[in-house]
Design a protein around this motif. Structure first.
Motif, PDB file in Angstrom:
ATOM      1  N   PRO A   1       5.867   5.508   2.136  1.00  0.00           N
ATOM      2  CA  PRO A   1       6.384   6.939   2.993  1.00  0.00           C
ATOM      3  C   PRO A   1       5.557   7.997   2.531  1.00  0.00           C
ATOM      4  N   SER A   2       4.543   8.271   1.919  1.00  0.00           N
ATOM      5  CA  SER A   2       3.764   9.628   1.357  1.00  0.00           C
ATOM      6  C   SER A   2       2.423   8.881   0.495  1.00  0.00           C
ATOM      7  N   GLY A   3       1.878  10.044   0.524  1.00  0.00           N
ATOM      8  CA  GLY A   3       0.418   9.723  -0.230  1.00  0.00           C
ATOM      9  C   GLY A   3      -0.702   9.346   0.768  1.00  0.00           C
ATOM     10  N   ASP A   4      -1.664   8.706  -0.175  1.00  0.00           N
ATOM     11  CA  ASP A   4      -2.915   8.570   0.632  1.00  0.00           C
ATOM     12  C   ASP A   4      -2.740   7.223   1.425  1.00  0.00           C
ATOM     13  N   ARG A   5      -1.781   6.509   1.491  1.00  0.00           N
ATOM     14  CA  ARG A   5      -1.537   5.338   2.384  1.00  0.00           C
ATOM     15  C   ARG A   5      -0.171   5.300   3.148  1.00  0.00           C
ATOM     16  N   ALA A   6       0.039   6.643   3.230  1.00  0.00           N
ATOM     17  CA  ALA A   6       1.460   7.030   3.939  1.00  0.00           C
ATOM     18  C   ALA A   6       1.360   6.195   5.427  1.00  0.00           C
ATOM     19  N   GLY A   7       2.254   5.656   5.810  1.00  0.00           N
ATOM     20  CA  GLY A   7       2.505   4.776   7.090  1.00  0.00           C
ATOM     21  C   GLY A   7       1.931   3.427   7.021  1.00  0.00           C
ATOM     22  N   GLN A   8       1.171   3.120   6.056  1.00  0.00           N
ATOM     23  CA  GLN A   8       0.834   1.473   6.118  1.00  0.00           C
ATOM     24  C   GLN A   8       1.759   0.876   5.634  1.00  0.00           C
ATOM     25  N   ILE A   9       2.046  -0.498   6.065  1.00  0.00           N
ATOM     26  CA  ILE A   9       2.799  -1.448   5.615  1.00  0.00           C
ATOM     27  C   ILE A   9       2.340  -2.273   4.640  1.00  0.00           C
ATOM     28  N   VAL A  10       3.286  -2.543   3.626  1.00  0.00           N
ATOM     29  CA  VAL A  10       3.094  -3.426   2.546  1.00  0.00           C
ATOM     30  C   VAL A  10       4.013  -4.718   2.840  1.00  0.00           C
ATOM     31  N   ALA A  11       3.537  -5.916   2.766  1.00  0.00           N
ATOM     32  CA  ALA A  11       4.167  -7.224   2.712  1.00  0.00           C
ATOM     33  C   ALA A  11       4.387  -7.739   1.299  1.00  0.00           C
ATOM     34  N   ALA A  12       5.603  -8.452   1.271  1.00  0.00           N
ATOM     35  CA  ALA A  12       5.730  -8.647  -0.263  1.00  0.00           C
ATOM     36  C   ALA A  12       6.581 -10.148   0.063  1.00  0.00           C
ATOM     37  N   ILE A  13       6.329 -10.988  -1.148  1.00  0.00           N
ATOM     38  CA  ILE A  13       7.100 -12.242  -1.614  1.00  0.00           C
ATOM     39  C   ILE A  13       7.555 -12.004  -2.876  1.00  0.00           C
ATOM     40  N   TRP A  14       9.038 -12.121  -2.932  1.00  0.00           N
ATOM     41  CA  TRP A  14       9.653 -11.625  -4.106  1.00  0.00           C
ATOM     42  C   TRP A  14      10.705 -13.029  -4.497  1.00  0.00           C
ATOM     43  N   TRP A  15      10.526 -13.547  -5.854  1.00  0.00           N
ATOM     44  CA  TRP A  15      11.089 -14.845  -5.962  1.00  0.00           C
ATOM     45  C   TRP A  15      11.681 -14.720  -7.401  1.00  0.00           C
ATOM     46  N   SER A  16      13.029 -15.432  -7.470  1.00  0.00           N
ATOM     47  CA  SER A  16      13.431 -15.430  -8.874  1.00  0.00           C
ATOM     48  C   SER A  16      14.027 -16.900  -9.333  1.00  0.00           C
ATOM     49  N   ASP A  17      14.139 -17.486 -10.517  1.00  0.00           N
ATOM     50  CA  ASP A  17      14.884 -18.344 -11.124  1.00  0.00           C
ATOM     51  C   ASP A  17      16.274 -17.907 -10.984  1.00  0.00           C
TER      52      ASP A  17
END
Length: 188
Positions: free
Chosen positions: A135-151
């Motif tokens: 949303p803001s800062g030096d990388r505002a507008g860039q997209i982050v992709a993530a994988i989240w996992w849990s036991d």
């Protein structure tokens, strides 16, 4: 009379290239995780990440139920190993990522829907691919992709994140890290 046949001395097979490094890297990283349970959960990936350090937990994170967060890197990917007060706290975060996953195809095409996956180490986990825009800062507008996992039986989770552009605008590098590092030689 023929001289006795000499047979070469039996030697242990050499480990595959990279196995000794991965074993040592895993040992160093294991010591930097706050609990043995979290280290066991993260074990399949500890030979492929580096620079692990515990992060201070902010009041907002504690409000989400986090009790510890360890950050590591693997080149263009950052990993987080998180413990929660309870499974209910972890499940609340999981529910938020499931909702976020529903809008991910608009940001990062090709995301798989939330599912159960089996790690190479044999653990069945809740698995979610999601993306968000900075949303803001030096990388505002860039997209982050993530994988989240849990036991599903423990109050902990793992997350791999990377900037979509750095990943080549594809999920494959994150998925590859998630699946193949679990099979790193010497990690079982």
């Amino acid at each position: 009379m023929a001289p006795p046949r000499r047979t070469p001395a039996a030697t242990a097979p050499s480990p595959p290239p990279g196995a000794l490094f991965a074993q040592r890297q895993a040992t160093v990283n294991r010591a930097r995780l706050p609990t043995a349970d979290l280290a066991d959960f993260a074990r399949p990936w500890l030979g492929a990440v580096a620079g692990c350090s515990s992060e201070a937990i902010s009041a907002a994170q504690r409000g989400n139920g986090e009790t510890s967060r360890t950050r590591c890197t693997a080149g263009i990917v950052t990993s987080y190993w998180i413990t929660y007060r309870t499974r209910a706290d972890r499940d609340a975060v999981q529910a938020r990522y499931r909702i976020q996953a529903s809008t991910t195809p608009n940001l990062a095409a090709g995301a798989d829907g939330p599912t159960q996956q089996r790690t190479v180490a044999g653990r069945t986990v809740q698995y979610i691919e999601y993306a968000y825009r900075i949303p803001s800062g030096d990388r505002a507008g860039q997209i982050v992709a993530a994988i989240w996992w849990s036991d599903p039986t423990t109050p902990m989770a793992g997350v791999f994140t990377g900037y979509w552009q750095d990943l080549g605008s594809t999920w494959m590098p994150l998925r590859d890290l998630w699946t193949t590092t679990a099979a790193t030689p010497g990690q079982r």
